[in-house]
Design a protein around this motif. Sequence first.
Motif, PDB file in Angstrom:
ATOM      1  N   LEU A  76       0.850  -1.191   0.000  1.00  8.08           N
ATOM      2  CA  LEU A  76       0.000   0.000   0.000  1.00  8.08           C
ATOM      3  C   LEU A  76       0.881   1.234   0.000  1.00  8.08           C
ATOM      4  O   LEU A  76       1.767   1.365   0.845  1.00  8.08           O
ATOM      5  N   ASP A  77       0.652   2.113  -0.951  1.00  5.55           N
ATOM      6  CA  ASP A  77       1.350   3.393  -0.992  1.00  5.55           C
ATOM      7  C   ASP A  77       0.469   4.414  -0.282  1.00  5.55           C
ATOM      8  O   ASP A  77      -0.588   4.790  -0.805  1.00  5.55           O
ATOM      9  N   PRO A  78       0.864   4.861   0.926  1.00  6.15           N
ATOM     10  CA  PRO A  78      -0.009   5.765   1.683  1.00  6.15           C
ATOM     11  C   PRO A  78      -0.177   7.142   1.045  1.00  6.15           C
ATOM     12  O   PRO A  78      -1.142   7.841   1.342  1.00  6.15           O
ATOM     13  N   ASP A  87      -0.994   7.865  -2.051  1.00  5.00           N
ATOM     14  CA  ASP A  87      -2.172   7.920  -2.912  1.00  5.00           C
ATOM     15  C   ASP A  87      -3.126   6.736  -2.676  1.00  5.00           C
ATOM     16  O   ASP A  87      -4.080   6.550  -3.413  1.00  5.00           O
ATOM     17  N   GLU A  88      -2.814   5.939  -1.663  1.00  2.00           N
ATOM     18  CA  GLU A  88      -3.613   4.768  -1.274  1.00  2.00           C
ATOM     19  C   GLU A  88      -3.725   3.724  -2.381  1.00  2.00           C
ATOM     20  O   GLU A  88      -4.647   2.910  -2.385  1.00  2.00           O
ATOM     21  N   SER A  89      -2.770   3.717  -3.300  1.00  3.42           N
ATOM     22  CA  SER A  89      -2.780   2.697  -4.351  1.00  3.42           C
ATOM     23  C   SER A  89      -2.227   1.388  -3.789  1.00  3.42           C
ATOM     24  O   SER A  89      -1.354   1.373  -2.923  1.00  3.42           O
TER      25      SER A  89
END
Length: 142
Positions: free
Chosen positions: A93-95, A97-99
Amino acid sequence: MIILTTLAMAAGVGTASPLVPQTDAPGVYSVDATAMDRLPQRDISLVMRIGQTDDLMVALNYYNPGQKNEFHQHVGTSQSFLVLKGRLTIRTLDPSDESITEHSVAEGECVMVPGGDFYQLHNETDEPLVLYQAKPPADLVQ
């Protein structure tokens, strides 16, 4: 080897221990995946710590079919997971951009998660999943 031998023997549960000592190499163990199948079914994953020193912890992680953990991170420590049995789905999870990025990891393959990265482990198959985990023992899980 002494630490691994002592902790490995303690980690086993009777004859269901997934660790099999190698007769030609004292202190060296292999994993009996069929023994992992005989462990009690649980609603959560099972982590069996099989060795630890001041700077390294080694464990077997067992996930029943369909089991997953929540997205989490380990601050300041990287994680590595070697798939001994089954197929792992790992999501990061990339915080910013929430991707979410998803990867499939097959038996014999290893995945490394850098410290601080958010990730989730999931067994999406109909078979048990057994992971060999190595990491520094002291960390903060958030």
